[in-house]
Design a protein around this motif. Sequence first.
Motif, PDB file in Angstrom:
ATOM      1  N   THR A  59       0.868  -1.167   0.000  1.00 57.79           N
ATOM      2  CA  THR A  59       0.000   0.000   0.000  1.00 57.79           C
ATOM      3  C   THR A  59       0.904   1.216   0.000  1.00 57.79           C
ATOM      4  O   THR A  59       1.704   1.365   0.906  1.00 57.79           O
ATOM      5  N   PRO A  60       0.843   2.066  -0.986  1.00 61.84           N
ATOM      6  CA  PRO A  60       1.784   3.184  -1.067  1.00 61.84           C
ATOM      7  C   PRO A  60       1.624   4.151   0.097  1.00 61.84           C
ATOM      8  O   PRO A  60       0.513   4.526   0.446  1.00 61.84           O
TER       9      PRO A  60
ATOM     10  N   GLN B 253      -0.997  -0.603   7.139  1.00 63.47           N
ATOM     11  CA  GLN B 253      -1.008  -2.019   7.502  1.00 63.47           C
ATOM     12  C   GLN B 253      -1.946  -2.278   8.681  1.00 63.47           C
ATOM     13  O   GLN B 253      -2.695  -3.264   8.695  1.00 63.47           O
ATOM     14  N   ALA B 254      -1.909  -1.382   9.659  1.00 58.75           N
ATOM     15  CA  ALA B 254      -2.804  -1.532  10.812  1.00 58.75           C
ATOM     16  C   ALA B 254      -4.259  -1.437  10.381  1.00 58.75           C
ATOM     17  O   ALA B 254      -5.127  -2.146  10.906  1.00 58.75           O
ATOM     18  N   ASP B 255      -4.550  -0.571   9.402  1.00 59.10           N
ATOM     19  CA  ASP B 255      -5.914  -0.468   8.886  1.00 59.10           C
ATOM     20  C   ASP B 255      -6.354  -1.778   8.226  1.00 59.10           C
ATOM     21  O   ASP B 255      -7.505  -2.203   8.378  1.00 59.10           O
ATOM     22  N   ARG B 256      -5.460  -2.408   7.476  1.00 58.96           N
ATOM     23  CA  ARG B 256      -5.799  -3.676   6.819  1.00 58.96           C
ATOM     24  C   ARG B 256      -6.191  -4.736   7.846  1.00 58.96           C
ATOM     25  O   ARG B 256      -7.183  -5.449   7.687  1.00 58.96           O
ATOM     26  N   ILE B 257      -5.384  -4.846   8.894  1.00 56.43           N
ATOM     27  CA  ILE B 257      -5.679  -5.844   9.926  1.00 56.43           C
ATOM     28  C   ILE B 257      -6.946  -5.457  10.678  1.00 56.43           C
ATOM     29  O   ILE B 257      -7.752  -6.328  11.047  1.00 56.43           O
TER      30      ILE B 257
ATOM     31  N   ARG C 121      -4.748   8.608   3.441  1.00 54.51           N
ATOM     32  CA  ARG C 121      -5.150   7.465   4.263  1.00 54.51           C
ATOM     33  C   ARG C 121      -6.640   7.180   4.048  1.00 54.51           C
ATOM     34  O   ARG C 121      -7.056   6.029   3.925  1.00 54.51           O
ATOM     35  N   ILE C 122      -7.449   8.228   4.016  1.00 53.85           N
ATOM     36  CA  ILE C 122      -8.881   8.059   3.802  1.00 53.85           C
ATOM     37  C   ILE C 122      -9.137   7.431   2.429  1.00 53.85           C
ATOM     38  O   ILE C 122      -9.963   6.519   2.282  1.00 53.85           O
TER      39      ILE C 122
ATOM     40  N   GLN D 121     -10.501   2.524  -0.798  1.00 54.05           N
ATOM     41  CA  GLN D 121     -10.171   1.506  -1.794  1.00 54.05           C
ATOM     42  C   GLN D 121     -10.193   0.114  -1.188  1.00 54.05           C
ATOM     43  O   GLN D 121     -10.707  -0.837  -1.792  1.00 54.05           O
ATOM     44  N   LEU D 122      -9.638  -0.033   0.019  1.00 57.36           N
ATOM     45  CA  LEU D 122      -9.618  -1.332   0.689  1.00 57.36           C
ATOM     46  C   LEU D 122     -11.033  -1.835   0.969  1.00 57.36           C
ATOM     47  O   LEU D 122     -11.312  -3.033   0.902  1.00 57.36           O
TER      48      LEU D 122
END
Length: 224
Positions: free
Chosen positions: A120-121, A145-149, A184-185, A190-191
Amino acid sequence: MEAALGTRQKIFNEWPLRPLNDEATEFVQRLAMRLAAQYSFNAGGIPWRVYLVRNLSPNAFSIGGGFVFVNEGALTFAENEEEMIAILAHELGHELAGHFCKSRVESAPTSFFDFLLGATPASRPKETAQLGSLPQTIDPAKEQQADRIAISLLQASGYNPQTLLRVSRRLPKDIDGHWVDSIRIETLSQLLGSLPDFNSAPRDSEQFQRIKRMLSSEAPVNRF
C-alpha cells in the motif's frame, strides 16, 4: 524489549491513567479481548492490557507487548460502541502486525500477511510527534497495515468494517501523534470498496452510552 519497557514505565510514571478496576477501563479491555479472540494468528497468545488515559484528545496508542492506551476522549468522541471497536481494531492491528517487534512479522505465515500487510503506497515520509515527553514516529506504511488488519478484525467479529472509514473521516486532522490525512482516507476507501456496507444501525450498547455520559460529566483533565 528494554526500550518498550522504558516507554511503558515512563507512561505509568507521567500519564494520568484511570485505575484498572475502573468500570470504563474494564469495559474497553473486554472490547479489545472480543476483537483479539477472533483473530486467526494467535492473538490470544498476546497478554492484552488496555489502559484509559485521562486525556480529552480522541486518540489511542499501542507500544508493543499487547499494551494499548486509549484516551478518554476517544470514548466520548465515538458515537457508538461500534466506532469505539473500530478505533481499538486499528491499535490491535499495530500489535498484530509486529510493528514493535520485527521478528514477529518475519515468523508469520507469508501467505497470510501478504494480504494483511500488502503493498500500500505510503502517502508521505515518516514523521515524529511528541506525546508528553515521549517522541513517537508516525510511519504511514505501518498505519495502512494496521488499517488492513483492523478491517479483518472487524469482519471476523461481525462488525461493519465500513465503520473504520466513517470514524476516520470524522477524526480531527491535527491529533497529536497520529496520522490522519486525505490519502489514508482514500486508501481505506479503496480497501473497503469491494466489501458490503451493513444495512443496519451501528451496533451499540447501553453500557457504552452510560460510560460516555459518565466520562463527559467528569471534571476536565488538562492535556499532558
